[in-house]
Design a protein around this motif. Structure first.
Motif, PDB file in Angstrom:
ATOM      1  N   GLY A 174      33.935  25.526  32.177  1.00  0.00           N
ATOM      2  CA  GLY A 174      33.269  26.598  31.439  1.00  0.00           C
ATOM      3  C   GLY A 174      33.410  27.929  32.161  1.00  0.00           C
ATOM      4  N   LEU A 175      33.199  27.887  33.477  1.00  0.00           N
ATOM      5  CA  LEU A 175      33.330  29.113  34.275  1.00  0.00           C
ATOM      6  C   LEU A 175      34.766  29.627  34.245  1.00  0.00           C
ATOM      7  N   ASN A 176      35.708  28.696  34.322  1.00  0.00           N
ATOM      8  CA  ASN A 176      37.113  29.089  34.276  1.00  0.00           C
ATOM      9  C   ASN A 176      37.430  29.809  32.969  1.00  0.00           C
ATOM     10  N   ALA A 177      36.880  29.276  31.875  1.00  0.00           N
ATOM     11  CA  ALA A 177      37.129  29.900  30.567  1.00  0.00           C
ATOM     12  C   ALA A 177      36.557  31.324  30.546  1.00  0.00           C
ATOM     13  N   ALA A 178      35.368  31.505  31.160  1.00  0.00           N
ATOM     14  CA  ALA A 178      34.753  32.844  31.193  1.00  0.00           C
ATOM     15  C   ALA A 178      35.628  33.804  32.013  1.00  0.00           C
ATOM     16  N   CYS A 179      36.148  33.337  33.141  1.00  0.00           N
ATOM     17  CA  CYS A 179      36.986  34.198  33.993  1.00  0.00           C
ATOM     18  C   CYS A 179      38.293  34.564  33.280  1.00  0.00           C
ATOM     19  N   GLU A 180      38.897  33.584  32.605  1.00  0.00           N
ATOM     20  CA  GLU A 180      40.158  33.857  31.877  1.00  0.00           C
ATOM     21  C   GLU A 180      39.914  34.899  30.791  1.00  0.00           C
ATOM     22  N   GLU A 181      38.818  34.739  30.069  1.00  0.00           N
ATOM     23  CA  GLU A 181      38.480  35.693  29.013  1.00  0.00           C
ATOM     24  C   GLU A 181      38.275  37.091  29.618  1.00  0.00           C
ATOM     25  N   ASP A 182      37.605  37.105  30.755  1.00  0.00           N
ATOM     26  CA  ASP A 182      37.327  38.369  31.441  1.00  0.00           C
ATOM     27  C   ASP A 182      38.642  39.089  31.793  1.00  0.00           C
ATOM     28  N   ILE A 183      39.574  38.335  32.360  1.00  0.00           N
ATOM     29  CA  ILE A 183      40.856  38.950  32.764  1.00  0.00           C
ATOM     30  C   ILE A 183      41.533  39.575  31.543  1.00  0.00           C
ATOM     31  N   LYS A 184      41.486  38.847  30.429  1.00  0.00           N
ATOM     32  CA  LYS A 184      42.121  39.319  29.190  1.00  0.00           C
ATOM     33  C   LYS A 184      41.430  40.590  28.670  1.00  0.00           C
ATOM     34  N   VAL A 185      40.113  40.522  28.551  1.00  0.00           N
ATOM     35  CA  VAL A 185      39.375  41.655  27.964  1.00  0.00           C
ATOM     36  C   VAL A 185      39.420  42.883  28.888  1.00  0.00           C
ATOM     37  N   ALA A 186      39.293  42.636  30.188  1.00  0.00           N
ATOM     38  CA  ALA A 186      39.320  43.760  31.143  1.00  0.00           C
ATOM     39  C   ALA A 186      40.650  44.507  31.012  1.00  0.00           C
ATOM     40  N   LYS A 187      41.716  43.745  30.851  1.00  0.00           N
ATOM     41  CA  LYS A 187      43.040  44.356  30.713  1.00  0.00           C
ATOM     42  C   LYS A 187      43.104  45.196  29.430  1.00  0.00           C
ATOM     43  N   GLY A 204      41.044  48.281  29.897  1.00  0.00           N
ATOM     44  CA  GLY A 204      41.317  49.105  31.078  1.00  0.00           C
ATOM     45  C   GLY A 204      40.122  49.164  32.017  1.00  0.00           C
ATOM     46  N   ARG A 205      39.364  48.079  32.086  1.00  0.00           N
ATOM     47  CA  ARG A 205      38.193  48.033  32.979  1.00  0.00           C
ATOM     48  C   ARG A 205      38.449  47.029  34.088  1.00  0.00           C
ATOM     49  N   ALA A 206      37.658  47.113  35.149  1.00  0.00           N
ATOM     50  CA  ALA A 206      37.717  46.083  36.194  1.00  0.00           C
ATOM     51  C   ALA A 206      37.105  44.800  35.636  1.00  0.00           C
ATOM     52  N   THR A 207      37.504  43.664  36.164  1.00  0.00           N
ATOM     53  CA  THR A 207      36.869  42.419  35.732  1.00  0.00           C
ATOM     54  C   THR A 207      35.428  42.410  36.233  1.00  0.00           C
ATOM     55  N   LEU A 208      34.623  41.568  35.605  1.00  0.00           N
ATOM     56  CA  LEU A 208      33.213  41.461  35.991  1.00  0.00           C
ATOM     57  C   LEU A 208      33.112  40.654  37.282  1.00  0.00           C
ATOM     58  N   LYS A 209      31.972  40.788  37.949  1.00  0.00           N
ATOM     59  CA  LYS A 209      31.671  39.908  39.075  1.00  0.00           C
ATOM     60  C   LYS A 209      30.817  38.783  38.516  1.00  0.00           C
ATOM     61  N   HIS A 210      31.313  37.570  38.619  1.00  0.00           N
ATOM     62  CA  HIS A 210      30.623  36.410  38.032  1.00  0.00           C
ATOM     63  C   HIS A 210      29.753  35.770  39.111  1.00  0.00           C
ATOM     64  N   CYS A 211      28.448  35.737  38.874  1.00  0.00           N
ATOM     65  CA  CYS A 211      27.518  35.332  39.939  1.00  0.00           C
ATOM     66  C   CYS A 211      26.712  34.097  39.544  1.00  0.00           C
ATOM     67  N   MET A 212      26.787  33.082  40.384  1.00  0.00           N
ATOM     68  CA  MET A 212      26.081  31.829  40.128  1.00  0.00           C
ATOM     69  C   MET A 212      24.662  31.902  40.684  1.00  0.00           C
ATOM     70  N   GLU A 213      23.720  31.398  39.899  1.00  0.00           N
ATOM     71  CA  GLU A 213      22.318  31.373  40.350  1.00  0.00           C
ATOM     72  C   GLU A 213      21.816  29.930  40.347  1.00  0.00           C
ATOM     73  N   ALA A 214      21.309  29.496  41.484  1.00  0.00           N
ATOM     74  CA  ALA A 214      20.820  28.118  41.613  1.00  0.00           C
ATOM     75  C   ALA A 214      19.305  28.097  41.549  1.00  0.00           C
ATOM     76  N   LYS A 215      18.757  26.965  41.087  1.00  0.00           N
ATOM     77  CA  LYS A 215      17.309  26.743  41.178  1.00  0.00           C
ATOM     78  C   LYS A 215      17.102  25.257  41.443  1.00  0.00           C
ATOM     79  N   PRO A 216      16.226  24.907  42.386  1.00  0.00           N
ATOM     80  CA  PRO A 216      16.148  23.501  42.815  1.00  0.00           C
ATOM     81  C   PRO A 216      15.445  22.554  41.848  1.00  0.00           C
ATOM     82  N   PHE A 217      14.415  23.038  41.145  1.00  0.00           N
ATOM     83  CA  PHE A 217      13.750  22.187  40.145  1.00  0.00           C
ATOM     84  C   PHE A 217      13.570  23.026  38.877  1.00  0.00           C
TER      85      PHE A 217
END
Ligand code: 3MF
Ligand code: MG
Ligand code: MG
Length: 422
Positions: free
Chosen positions: A191-204, A207-220
């Motif tokens: 799923g993350l890979n698909a988001a990054c691939e889409e980002d590369i395409k749309v950013a191009k 004419g924008r920089a790609t987004l910074k994709h940030c993972m957020e964890a929570k223990p419970f």
């Protein structure tokens, strides 16, 4: 004297806001909106619009629109806004012309109030479709989750965001045995890979920089067992070899999410910094080994927070500080914007400034330099001599801790309670 004993005259409903306002003023020390805007503080749509509901709680506040949140943030001096896709676009309108219409209104609202959209995130935890997680067994559910992530990337570019955040929420289980954890993690990575691939395409295209994709964890919460419970687990995912663009993926630790499992938040942040992956930071407060209470920053652990900010300032963290807290259920709709948000921002700024004072403090500086210089020993000294050589210096650890508390109390600026011996 206990002010709650003895008979008090009831306060008429119409006088209550005035009373809160007067006491807020009496607290003093508020920063101007202009000063607040100088910090990279971001305000989530969902935090301001939180109605006070939970499993055992009915809402205590009325719904709030994004127009209202953006307007109020502007007035307070919160310069950046962020949102989940479904905070603003109903699930059945995602990817339809209605989405474009809503995005148009958001852009207009941001523009007319001088705010920027800093971050977008996909809700993959609330809707019934994610009952078995966004990486569920069913390929149709996974394809749907992937389409949502890709859509959020497009929303991000449309609104001018620089970050996309991922909290996997229900990536886990209530009862063991039905899922293969390795497979689920691999599917989540897809799923993350698909988001990054889409980002590369749309950013191009844009004419924008790609987004910074940030993972957020929570223990419970909300699953009983969570497959990626900590920022360290997220780092393992990033460096697992399963991501096609690990350089595009970093972390959005949340202070309380790390504290919840018993981590030292500073140490968790240090590991992220060491890996060059501390890109975004959710700021709030709470208690270890409890559920996600999302209390306003600095209300529970101000000393720890001061130390966290010293670490971040020392390592030149320059990402957003995202106010991911929940105004308490006892706060009114009006109180959310007149008390919750301005006081959270002001505590953050105060602690940020104090962190600067810690870094400049001559006592701490000299103590740390001395510790790092170490004790003098002669060549070939044995273990006893090496131990003895730093024995007195090590007392400085406690002295530094005392000095930090003095700075927190304002004693370094001469605050005294009674006789101060010279
Ligand atoms: C849950 C959270 C989330 C995430 C958000 C960002 C609702 O405990 O902290 O807030 O921060 O989903 O993607
Ligand atoms: Mg939280
Ligand atoms: Mg969060």
């Amino acid at each position: 004297m206990n002010p709650t004993t003895g008979k008090m005259k009831p306060i008429p409903a119409g006088d209550q806001q005035g009373l809160v306002e007067r006491l807020m003023k009496a607290c003093g020390g508020a920063y101007s909106a202009e000063t607040r805007r100088k910090y990279y503080i971001t305000g989530p749509q969902w935090a301001a619009a939180y109605e006070g509901h939970a499993l055992f709680h009915a809402p205590t506040r009325k719904p709030v629109t994004f127009e209202e949140v953006i307007r109020q943030y502007a007035e307070i001096g919160i310069g950046y806004w962020c949102t989940h896709d479904t905070d603003v676009i109903p699930a059945d309108a995602i990817g339809t012309p209605r989405q474009d219409e809503i995005l148009g209104r958001i852009k207009q609202s941001l523009q007319s109030h001088g705010l920027e959209c800093s971050m977008v995130t996909t809700e993959t935890f609330h809707h019934a479709v994610f009952a078995a997680s966004p990486a569920a067994e069913s390929p149709t559910v996974r394809e749907y989750a992937s389409s949502r992530l890709r859509n959020t990337v497009r929303i991000g570019h449309e609104l001018g965001a620089k970050f996309a955040v991922y909290w996997p929420g229900s990536l886990g289980y209530q009862v063991q045995g039905a899922i293969d954890e390795v497979q689920v993690l691999e599917r989540y990575a897809e799923g993350l890979n698909a988001a990054c691939e889409e980002d590369i395409k749309v950013a191009k295209e844009k004419g924008r920089a790609t987004l910074k994709h940030c993972m957020e964890a929570k223990p419970f919460e909300p699953a009983a067992q969570i497959l990626l419970p900590s920022s360290d687990a997220m780092l393992a995912l990033i460096f697992s070899g399963k991501l096609t663009h690990p350089e595009m993926v970093g972390l959005n630790p949340e202070y309380l999410h790390e504290l919840m499992w018993g981590a030292a938040p500073r140490a968790a942040l240090a590991r992220a910094l060491m890996c060059g992956k501390l890109w975004h930071f959710d700021i709030n407060d709470g208690y270890p080994l409890k559920h996600d209470v999302d209390i306003g920053v600095g209300l529970v652990n101000p000393l720890d927070w001061l130390n966290v900010l010293v670490l971040l300032r020392s390592h030149n963290y320059n990402g957003p500080f995202n106010l991911d807290f929940k105004p308490p259920r006892t706060t009114s709709n009006w109180g959310v914007f007149s008390v919750s948000f301005p006081t959270a921002v002001d505590r953050f700024i105060t602690m940020w400034e104090m962190a600067g004072e810690v870094m400049e403090d001559p006592v701490i500086r000299e103590a740390q330099q001395a510790l790092n210089a170490g004790g003098a020993v002669s060549e070939g000294a044995d273990v006893v001599a090496i131990t003895e050589a730093t024995k007195e210096l090590l007392t400085l650890h406690e002295l530094i801790a005392h000095r930090l508390v003095q700075i927190l109390f304002g004693q370094h600026r001469g605050r005294t309670f009674f006789d101060q011996k010279s």
